[in-house]
Structure formats: C-alpha cells, structure tokens
Design a protein around this motif. Structure first.
Motif, PDB file in Angstrom:
ATOM      1  N   ALA A  26       0.831  -1.209   0.000  1.00  0.00           N
ATOM      2  CA  ALA A  26       0.000   0.000   0.000  1.00  0.00           C
ATOM      3  C   ALA A  26       0.861   1.253   0.000  1.00  0.00           C
ATOM      4  CB  ALA A  26      -0.932  -0.014   1.218  1.00  0.00           C
ATOM      5  N   VAL A  27       1.864   1.280   0.855  1.00  0.00           N
ATOM      6  CA  VAL A  27       2.745   2.451   0.939  1.00  0.00           C
ATOM      7  C   VAL A  27       3.507   2.643  -0.368  1.00  0.00           C
ATOM      8  CG1 VAL A  27       4.739   3.452   2.105  1.00  0.00           C
ATOM      9  CG2 VAL A  27       2.951   2.323   3.443  1.00  0.00           C
ATOM     10  N   ASP A  28       4.002   1.567  -0.923  1.00  0.00           N
ATOM     11  CA  ASP A  28       4.759   1.672  -2.172  1.00  0.00           C
ATOM     12  C   ASP A  28       3.896   2.232  -3.302  1.00  0.00           C
ATOM     13  OD1 ASP A  28       6.888   0.622  -0.802  1.00  0.00           O
ATOM     14  OD2 ASP A  28       6.811  -1.352  -1.759  1.00  0.00           O
ATOM     15  N   ALA A  29       2.637   1.812  -3.347  1.00  0.00           N
ATOM     16  CA  ALA A  29       1.725   2.317  -4.383  1.00  0.00           C
ATOM     17  C   ALA A  29       1.473   3.809  -4.203  1.00  0.00           C
ATOM     18  CB  ALA A  29       0.411   1.543  -4.339  1.00  0.00           C
ATOM     19  N   ILE A  30       1.274   4.223  -2.968  1.00  0.00           N
ATOM     20  CA  ILE A  30       1.037   5.642  -2.681  1.00  0.00           C
ATOM     21  C   ILE A  30       2.266   6.474  -3.020  1.00  0.00           C
ATOM     22  CG2 ILE A  30       0.686   7.286  -0.789  1.00  0.00           C
ATOM     23  CD1 ILE A  30      -1.160   5.133   0.471  1.00  0.00           C
ATOM     24  N   CYS A  31       3.435   5.986  -2.639  1.00  0.00           N
ATOM     25  CA  CYS A  31       4.665   6.731  -2.923  1.00  0.00           C
ATOM     26  C   CYS A  31       4.903   6.858  -4.418  1.00  0.00           C
ATOM     27  CB  CYS A  31       5.851   6.051  -2.243  1.00  0.00           C
ATOM     28  SG  CYS A  31       5.846   6.193  -0.439  1.00  0.00           S
ATOM     29  N   GLY A 110     -11.532  13.215  -2.065  1.00  0.00           N
ATOM     30  CA  GLY A 110     -10.599  12.698  -3.057  1.00  0.00           C
ATOM     31  C   GLY A 110      -9.283  12.228  -2.499  1.00  0.00           C
ATOM     32  N   ALA A 111      -9.132  12.251  -1.161  1.00  0.00           N
ATOM     33  CA  ALA A 111      -7.890  11.795  -0.534  1.00  0.00           C
ATOM     34  C   ALA A 111      -7.867  10.270  -0.469  1.00  0.00           C
ATOM     35  CB  ALA A 111      -7.766  12.389   0.864  1.00  0.00           C
ATOM     36  N   ARG A 112      -6.669   9.714  -0.350  1.00  0.00           N
ATOM     37  CA  ARG A 112      -6.533   8.267  -0.207  1.00  0.00           C
ATOM     38  C   ARG A 112      -6.594   7.878   1.269  1.00  0.00           C
ATOM     39  NH1 ARG A 112      -1.311   8.786  -3.723  1.00  0.00           N
ATOM     40  NH2 ARG A 112      -1.637  10.825  -2.752  1.00  0.00           N
ATOM     41  N   THR A 113      -7.174   6.717   1.541  1.00  0.00           N
ATOM     42  CA  THR A 113      -7.362   6.255   2.908  1.00  0.00           C
ATOM     43  C   THR A 113      -6.721   4.883   3.096  1.00  0.00           C
ATOM     44  OG1 THR A 113      -9.501   5.282   2.328  1.00  0.00           O
ATOM     45  CG2 THR A 113      -9.521   7.529   3.209  1.00  0.00           C
ATOM     46  N   ILE A 114      -6.046   4.730   4.229  1.00  0.00           N
ATOM     47  CA  ILE A 114      -5.500   3.434   4.645  1.00  0.00           C
ATOM     48  C   ILE A 114      -6.136   3.095   5.992  1.00  0.00           C
ATOM     49  CG2 ILE A 114      -3.437   2.094   5.150  1.00  0.00           C
ATOM     50  CD1 ILE A 114      -1.781   4.127   3.692  1.00  0.00           C
ATOM     51  N   VAL A 115      -6.686   1.906   6.122  1.00  0.00           N
ATOM     52  CA  VAL A 115      -7.432   1.538   7.326  1.00  0.00           C
ATOM     53  C   VAL A 115      -6.907   0.221   7.889  1.00  0.00           C
ATOM     54  CG1 VAL A 115      -9.692   0.857   8.232  1.00  0.00           C
ATOM     55  CG2 VAL A 115      -9.525   2.723   6.568  1.00  0.00           C
ATOM     56  N   TYR A 116      -6.589   0.226   9.189  1.00  0.00           N
ATOM     57  CA  TYR A 116      -6.423  -1.025   9.924  1.00  0.00           C
ATOM     58  C   TYR A 116      -7.714  -1.271  10.686  1.00  0.00           C
ATOM     59  CZ  TYR A 116      -5.613  -4.354  13.571  1.00  0.00           C
ATOM     60  OH  TYR A 116      -5.758  -5.440  14.399  1.00  0.00           O
ATOM     61  N   ALA A 128     -12.232   2.500   2.610  1.00  0.00           N
ATOM     62  CA  ALA A 128     -10.797   2.228   2.622  1.00  0.00           C
ATOM     63  C   ALA A 128     -10.293   1.985   1.213  1.00  0.00           C
ATOM     64  CB  ALA A 128     -10.511   1.016   3.493  1.00  0.00           C
ATOM     65  N   ASP A 129      -9.326   2.809   0.789  1.00  0.00           N
ATOM     66  CA  ASP A 129      -8.620   2.507  -0.458  1.00  0.00           C
ATOM     67  C   ASP A 129      -7.673   1.329  -0.236  1.00  0.00           C
ATOM     68  OD1 ASP A 129      -9.607   4.564  -2.249  1.00  0.00           O
ATOM     69  OD2 ASP A 129      -8.537   5.984  -0.973  1.00  0.00           O
ATOM     70  N   TYR A 130      -7.089   1.302   0.939  1.00  0.00           N
ATOM     71  CA  TYR A 130      -6.214   0.200   1.324  1.00  0.00           C
ATOM     72  C   TYR A 130      -6.654  -0.259   2.710  1.00  0.00           C
ATOM     73  CZ  TYR A 130      -3.332   2.261  -2.365  1.00  0.00           C
ATOM     74  OH  TYR A 130      -2.883   2.779  -3.545  1.00  0.00           O
ATOM     75  N   LYS A 131      -6.931  -1.528   2.841  1.00  0.00           N
ATOM     76  CA  LYS A 131      -7.412  -2.083   4.111  1.00  0.00           C
ATOM     77  C   LYS A 131      -6.511  -3.229   4.538  1.00  0.00           C
ATOM     78  CE  LYS A 131     -10.526  -5.177   4.046  1.00  0.00           C
ATOM     79  NZ  LYS A 131     -11.759  -5.938   3.780  1.00  0.00           N
ATOM     80  N   VAL A 132      -6.129  -3.236   5.813  1.00  0.00           N
ATOM     81  CA  VAL A 132      -5.446  -4.385   6.399  1.00  0.00           C
ATOM     82  C   VAL A 132      -6.234  -4.809   7.619  1.00  0.00           C
ATOM     83  CG1 VAL A 132      -3.163  -3.848   5.506  1.00  0.00           C
ATOM     84  CG2 VAL A 132      -3.864  -2.875   7.692  1.00  0.00           C
ATOM     85  N   CYS A 133      -6.358  -6.093   7.814  1.00  0.00           N
ATOM     86  CA  CYS A 133      -7.250  -6.607   8.857  1.00  0.00           C
ATOM     87  C   CYS A 133      -6.584  -7.747   9.601  1.00  0.00           C
ATOM     88  CB  CYS A 133      -8.558  -7.081   8.218  1.00  0.00           C
ATOM     89  SG  CYS A 133      -9.763  -7.741   9.394  1.00  0.00           S
TER      90      CYS A 133
END
Length: 337
Positions: A26-31, A110-116, A128-133
């Motif tokens: 997820a981080v690599d894609a955002i960067c 329009g912001a990207r979201t990362i959710v645990y 969540a654009d990126y979700k980890v569970c």
C-alpha cells in the motif's frame, strides 16, 4: 500471569506483524503516485496512539504529518488537507461513528485512505482505499495498531530515503512477540502490588513525554477514567511545572512513564520534584524490558508499544481488586449522545 491468555496474545501480535507485505504494498503504491502529507485521524485511544508517531516523524523525517481528532478535523477546515493527503485510520470495531464519518469525509474529498481494522466487513471498510485486517481485542489491540502504524511509517521513511536500516529493523521487529511477553512477566508482580495498594484510590496523575506522551494521555482517559471511573489527569512532563505541581501532596498517586527518547530529562525533573512530596510514585520504564534490537534508535520506535504491553498488567490487576471489569460502562456506547 493472572487472567492472561498467552496463546491468544501471541496470535494477535504475530498476525499483525504478518500484515507487513500488505502494508508495504500500500505504501509503495502511494509513494509511486505521490502525496503531500499524512493525516492520522482518530478519536480517544486511536487518536492517542498516533501521537508517538507524530513525535517519531518530527524527530526523524521531513515527511509532513498531522494527528487530528476526527470530529474536530471535519469541522475545522484544515488548510494542509487536500486530495493529495494520505489519511490513516485504525479501528477495532469498524463502526465507531465519528471514525466512519471521517473516513467518508476524506474519501469524498478525493484523498486516499489506509485503514487497519480488527473486524472485517464493517462500515469503515467501505471507505478504505487500502485495508489491512487482523483480529484483536481491547487488551491487545494497541500492539496490533502500533505494529500497523510503525510498519507504515517506517516504509514511508524508507521510500523517502530516511530509513536506511529499514530491512534490519523489520527483521528484528518480527522477533518482538516473546520479548513483549517477558516484559509483561517482569512487571506482573509489581503491578499486582501496585493494584492492591490502590484499590480505593480516587485520583491519580499519569505523566509522560516524547514517544510516551500519547500513552499517558490514553492510559489516563481510556483505562483509568473510562474503564475504572477513577478521576485522572494526564500530564506532559514539560507542562507539569505550569500548574499541576501545585496539587502534589503526601498521598498523591502518580504513574510515571519512562521511555527511551530525547525527553528523559523532563521525566527526571518530575521525579526529582515529586519524590520529595509524595510517597506514592509508580514507575513504568521501557528501558527495563529486553528487546530484540541491535540499535538503540529502534528501541525508541517501539517504546509506546512496550509501555502499553506492561501497563496492561496493571489494568488487569486493578480491575480485579476493584471488582470492576474493564468492559463495564455507564455511558459509552450505551445510548445516543
């Protein structure tokens, strides 16, 4: 250890560590896409646990980061927030009203979201654009949240050319679980003793600084106040001498949280002053806990997680001697407010 399931704890922490590849992807894609800044958005404990991350970045990185309280954030019109911001959320239930609203707010902008999240297929997952569970319960939730946040920020810093020892850090971090258990065992008897001596305490001061200020804030509000209904004040060690010192008396109960960052002299100053006035000071010090790290700077990074792990033993014993389960509430989530 009293009322503690070692196997369940190991699974929770190890499952969170196992999210590494998902978080890195997820981080690599955002960067690769580019971003302007990071927003940690929470409420209560999930806000408190972002404060150490702010301190870590402020002392280690040029990446712009803003920890904000969800409800206030949606009302204030934060001028650094834009569609290029990355919005970071954590939630056990996945249905905390203000967190779900804030995630939707960020997505709509329009912001990207990362959710645990600990409970999949819950309302926050929709935004969540990126979700980890991974599964976690309240007594071990923070180990999972901190693991997620630490891996996340470490990867952002690596990609920003600011964490050359990333691979070494992560390989050592993956060995952390048994050391956390040893830390709990180290504090088990003293926490039982502290709890027995504080069965009827009516007021306590919780003091922290640097990487552990968020933990002082959280322990006071979310554990002693919410879960035990004890009148408590969280105090930053640097601010202790601008008001709160006047309330220290011979029988004042104090919890001092010592970490491993640049602010230790602030804690020493509080200790030096207070020990001459009150006989009731309990110290939690992450420096006492053996960890699998070869670099001192790595210990600083995980200090809030370690502090939470050892203070959980106090929470457990206090709940027992006071006959007040940590799950008991009068108002929180009992009705609409």
């Amino acid at each position: 250890m009293f009322n503690f399931d070692v196997g369940r704890y190991e699974k929770v922490v190890n499952d969170a560590i196992a999210l590494r590849k998902e978080i890195e992807a997820a981080v690599d894609a955002i960067c690769k896409e580019g971003y302007s800044n990071l927003f940690f958005i929470g409420c209560g404990g999930t806000y408190a646990h972002t404060l150490p991350m702010k301190y870590w970045l402020d002392t280690s990185s040029q990446i712009e980061v803003h920890p904000v309280i969800a409800k206030e954030f949606m009302l204030m019109g934060h001028k650094r927030f834009s569609k290029d911001s990355v919005c970071i959320f954590s939630s056990r239930s996945g249905n905390t009203k203000e967190i779900v609203e804030a995630a939707k707010f960020c997505k709509d902008a329009g912001a990207r979201t990362i959710v645990y999240v600990s409970n999949d297929n819950t309302p926050i997952c929709e935004y969540a654009d990126y979700k980890v569970c991974s599964f976690a319960e309240d007594d071990c939730l923070c180990e999972a949240i901190y693991t997620y946040q630490i891996i996340l920020l470490a990867r952002f810093m690596k990609n920003h050319q600011e964490f050359p020892k990333y691979d070494q850090f992560m390989s050592e971090y993956e060995k952390l679980t048994p050391y956390l258990l040893k830390g709990k065992e180290l504090y088990e008897d003293r926490c039982a003793k502290i709890a027995a001596g504080h069965k009827d305490m009516e007021y306590v001061m919780v003091v922290g600084s640097g990487m552990l200020w968020g933990e002082a804030y959280d322990y006071a509000m979310c554990i002693l106040e919410e879960m035990q209904w004890i009148k408590t004040k969280s105090i930053h060690a640097a601010e202790f001498f601008h008001g709160t010192l006047e309330l220290v008396e011979k029988d004042t109960s104090m919890l001092l949280f010592y970490g491993e960052d640049e602010t230790t002299p602030l804690m020493d100053r509080v200790m030096t002053f207070s020990k001459n006035l009150t006989d009731d000071i309990s110290v939690f010090d992450t420096r006492e806990v053996e960890l699998p790290f070869t670099e001192p700077e790595f210990r600083k990074i995980v200090s809030p997680l370690v502090l939470y792990a050892i203070t959980e033993r106090l929470s457990c014993h206090i709940a027992h001697v006071r006959n007040h389960p940590l799950t008991t509430r009068r108002y929180y989530r009992q009705f609409d407010y």
